[in-house]
Design a protein around this motif. Structure first.
Motif, mmCIF file in Angstrom:
data_model
loop_
_atom_site.group_PDB
_atom_site.id
_atom_site.type_symbol
_atom_site.label_atom_id
_atom_site.label_comp_id
_atom_site.label_asym_id
_atom_site.label_seq_id
_atom_site.Cartn_x
_atom_site.Cartn_y
_atom_site.Cartn_z
ATOM 1 N N GLU A 108 0.862 -1.174 0.000
ATOM 2 C CA GLU A 108 0.000 0.000 0.000
ATOM 3 C C GLU A 108 0.901 1.227 0.000
ATOM 4 O O GLU A 108 1.809 1.346 0.833
ATOM 5 N N PHE A 109 0.671 2.118 -0.984
ATOM 6 C CA PHE A 109 1.470 3.339 -1.058
ATOM 7 C C PHE A 109 0.640 4.438 -1.692
ATOM 8 O O PHE A 109 -0.425 4.191 -2.263
ATOM 9 N N ARG A 110 1.125 5.646 -1.578
ATOM 10 C CA ARG A 110 0.437 6.797 -2.163
ATOM 11 C C ARG A 110 1.228 7.240 -3.392
ATOM 12 O O ARG A 110 2.416 7.526 -3.313
ATOM 13 N N ALA A 111 0.540 7.266 -4.535
ATOM 14 C CA ALA A 111 1.168 7.673 -5.797
ATOM 15 C C ALA A 111 1.388 9.184 -5.797
ATOM 16 O O ALA A 111 0.830 9.909 -4.973
ATOM 17 N N ARG A 112 2.177 9.647 -6.729
ATOM 18 C CA ARG A 112 2.459 11.085 -6.846
ATOM 19 C C ARG A 112 1.168 11.882 -7.024
ATOM 20 O O ARG A 112 1.038 13.000 -6.531
ATOM 21 N N SER A 113 0.184 11.290 -7.703
ATOM 22 C CA SER A 113 -1.096 11.970 -7.938
ATOM 23 C C SER A 113 -1.949 12.046 -6.673
ATOM 24 O O SER A 113 -2.988 12.692 -6.663
ATOM 25 N N GLY A 114 -1.524 11.384 -5.586
ATOM 26 C CA GLY A 114 -2.278 11.388 -4.342
ATOM 27 C C GLY A 114 -3.178 10.163 -4.193
ATOM 28 O O GLY A 114 -3.760 9.942 -3.143
ATOM 29 N N GLU A 115 -3.282 9.388 -5.236
ATOM 30 C CA GLU A 115 -4.125 8.192 -5.219
ATOM 31 C C GLU A 115 -3.493 7.117 -4.328
ATOM 32 O O GLU A 115 -2.285 6.884 -4.364
ATOM 33 N N SER A 116 -4.320 6.485 -3.512
ATOM 34 C CA SER A 116 -3.832 5.399 -2.657
ATOM 35 C C SER A 116 -3.911 4.090 -3.446
ATOM 36 O O SER A 116 -4.963 3.729 -3.981
ATOM 37 N N ILE A 117 -2.797 3.383 -3.514
ATOM 38 C CA ILE A 117 -2.700 2.135 -4.287
ATOM 39 C C ILE A 117 -2.431 0.991 -3.313
ATOM 40 O O ILE A 117 -1.553 1.089 -2.462
ATOM 41 N N THR A 118 -3.180 -0.087 -3.464
ATOM 42 C CA THR A 118 -2.918 -1.327 -2.734
ATOM 43 C C THR A 118 -2.990 -2.444 -3.756
ATOM 44 O O THR A 118 -4.065 -2.743 -4.287
ATOM 45 N N ALA A 119 -1.835 -3.046 -4.043
ATOM 46 C CA ALA A 119 -1.777 -4.086 -5.076
ATOM 47 C C ALA A 119 -0.530 -4.940 -4.861
ATOM 48 O O ALA A 119 0.414 -4.513 -4.194
ATOM 49 N N PRO A 120 -0.521 -6.139 -5.463
ATOM 50 C CA PRO A 120 0.698 -6.965 -5.379
ATOM 51 C C PRO A 120 1.780 -6.410 -6.294
ATOM 52 O O PRO A 120 1.507 -5.909 -7.383
ATOM 53 N N ALA A 121 3.027 -6.512 -5.842
ATOM 54 C CA ALA A 121 4.162 -6.057 -6.644
ATOM 55 C C ALA A 121 4.415 -7.056 -7.774
ATOM 56 O O ALA A 121 3.930 -8.183 -7.755
ATOM 57 N N GLN A 122 5.196 -6.626 -8.771
ATOM 58 C CA GLN A 122 5.508 -7.471 -9.921
ATOM 59 C C GLN A 122 6.464 -8.604 -9.572
ATOM 60 O O GLN A 122 6.523 -9.594 -10.259
ATOM 61 N N GLN A 123 7.248 -8.463 -8.503
ATOM 62 C CA GLN A 123 8.256 -9.454 -8.163
ATOM 63 C C GLN A 123 7.683 -10.575 -7.315
ATOM 64 O O GLN A 123 6.654 -10.425 -6.672
ATOM 65 N N ALA A 124 8.426 -11.671 -7.312
ATOM 66 C CA ALA A 124 8.086 -12.803 -6.458
ATOM 67 C C ALA A 124 9.382 -13.346 -5.877
ATOM 68 O O ALA A 124 10.455 -13.192 -6.461
ATOM 69 N N ALA A 125 9.271 -13.951 -4.707
ATOM 70 C CA ALA A 125 10.441 -14.528 -4.049
ATOM 71 C C ALA A 125 10.028 -15.798 -3.318
ATOM 72 O O ALA A 125 8.842 -16.076 -3.138
ATOM 73 N N ALA A 126 11.017 -16.549 -2.883
ATOM 74 C CA ALA A 126 10.757 -17.814 -2.206
ATOM 75 C C ALA A 126 10.254 -17.615 -0.782
ATOM 76 O O ALA A 126 9.699 -18.533 -0.195
ATOM 77 N N SER A 127 10.435 -16.433 -0.223
ATOM 78 C CA SER A 127 9.953 -16.173 1.131
ATOM 79 C C SER A 127 9.036 -14.953 1.116
ATOM 80 O O SER A 127 9.116 -14.105 0.232
ATOM 81 N N SER A 128 8.169 -14.889 2.120
ATOM 82 C CA SER A 128 7.222 -13.777 2.172
ATOM 83 C C SER A 128 7.878 -12.549 2.801
ATOM 84 O O SER A 128 8.907 -12.651 3.470
ATOM 85 N N TRP A 129 7.279 -11.396 2.574
ATOM 86 C CA TRP A 129 7.750 -10.148 3.157
ATOM 87 C C TRP A 129 7.026 -9.957 4.484
ATOM 88 O O TRP A 129 5.827 -10.250 4.588
ATOM 89 N N PRO A 130 7.701 -9.439 5.492
ATOM 90 C CA PRO A 130 7.041 -9.224 6.785
ATOM 91 C C PRO A 130 5.961 -8.141 6.669
ATOM 92 O O PRO A 130 6.207 -7.074 6.095
ATOM 93 N N ARG A 131 4.787 -8.434 7.197
ATOM 94 C CA ARG A 131 3.705 -7.434 7.190
ATOM 95 C C ARG A 131 4.115 -6.239 8.041
ATOM 96 O O ARG A 131 4.748 -6.368 9.073
ATOM 97 N N GLY A 132 3.736 -5.063 7.561
ATOM 98 C CA GLY A 132 4.040 -3.835 8.281
ATOM 99 C C GLY A 132 5.394 -3.246 7.947
ATOM 100 O O GLY A 132 5.698 -2.129 8.368
ATOM 101 N N SER A 133 6.222 -3.974 7.182
ATOM 102 C CA SER A 133 7.541 -3.422 6.843
ATOM 103 C C SER A 133 7.406 -2.390 5.726
ATOM 104 O O SER A 133 6.521 -2.475 4.882
ATOM 105 N N ASN A 134 8.295 -1.417 5.767
ATOM 106 C CA ASN A 134 8.306 -0.376 4.736
ATOM 107 C C ASN A 134 9.206 -0.810 3.585
ATOM 108 O O ASN A 134 10.299 -1.338 3.814
ATOM 109 N N VAL A 135 8.731 -0.582 2.371
ATOM 110 C CA VAL A 135 9.505 -0.890 1.175
ATOM 111 C C VAL A 135 9.422 0.297 0.232
ATOM 112 O O VAL A 135 8.440 1.026 0.216
#
Length: 164
Positions: free
Chosen positions: A68-95
């Protein structure tokens, strides 16, 4: 019979080879598009809110972070990223993400992607191609050894007429 078997094996090898090459080209194109977006996209900081889990054809589980992030236009986006990995990302971490300003829902993680899947698929493809090429070579040797014209005498067609 061996000619049919050789032809069948060669056909299967060709089909698998085309499929492996197509898969690798597709993966390289996706990685190229992600690298381009990483270089030229608009940067934003997002929060990992979840992970999506997918099974690969090799029966491995891969995870994509839902960010979940805010685009330059101010729109709030919540979507899966294009990448995939063998392990999950910790919830609540900033990327950090890099998104397309014209289509903010198209984004990638700004960190260089993990190329483990690309390398693993390339190695698997090379192994499959090697096995298939080895099969074709072995079948050719079998065909060469047992083909019908090798068992005929060298003098076929040069026999003398029978003498009374």
């Amino acid at each position: 019979m061996t000619t049919v078997l050789l032809g069948f094996t060669a056909s299967v090898a060709a089909v698998v080879l085309v499929a492996v090459v197509w898969s690798l080209v597709k993966a390289l194109r996706e990685e190229s598009a992600n690298a381009s977006l990483r270089r030229e996209g608009v940067r934003a900081v997002g929060t990992v809110v979840d992970n999506t889990m997918t099974s690969t054809p090799q029966r491995r589980l891969v995870f994509s972070p839902v960010v979940e992030f805010r685009a330059r236009s101010g729109e709030s986006i919540t979507a899966p990223a294009q990448q995939a990995a063998a392990s999950s990302w910790p919830r609540g971490s900033n990327v950090e993400v890099a998104h397309d300003p014209a289509e903010p829902s198209r984004f990638v993680l700004a960190d260089p992607s993990q190329r483990g899947h690309l390398v693993a698929n390339a190695l698997l493809g090379l192994i499959v191609v090697s096995i298939l090429l080895g099969s074709v070579v072995a079948m050719y040797h079998v065909w060469w050894e047992f083909r019908y014209d090798r068992s005929l005498p060298e003098t076929v067609g040069t026999e003398q007429p029978l003498q009374p």
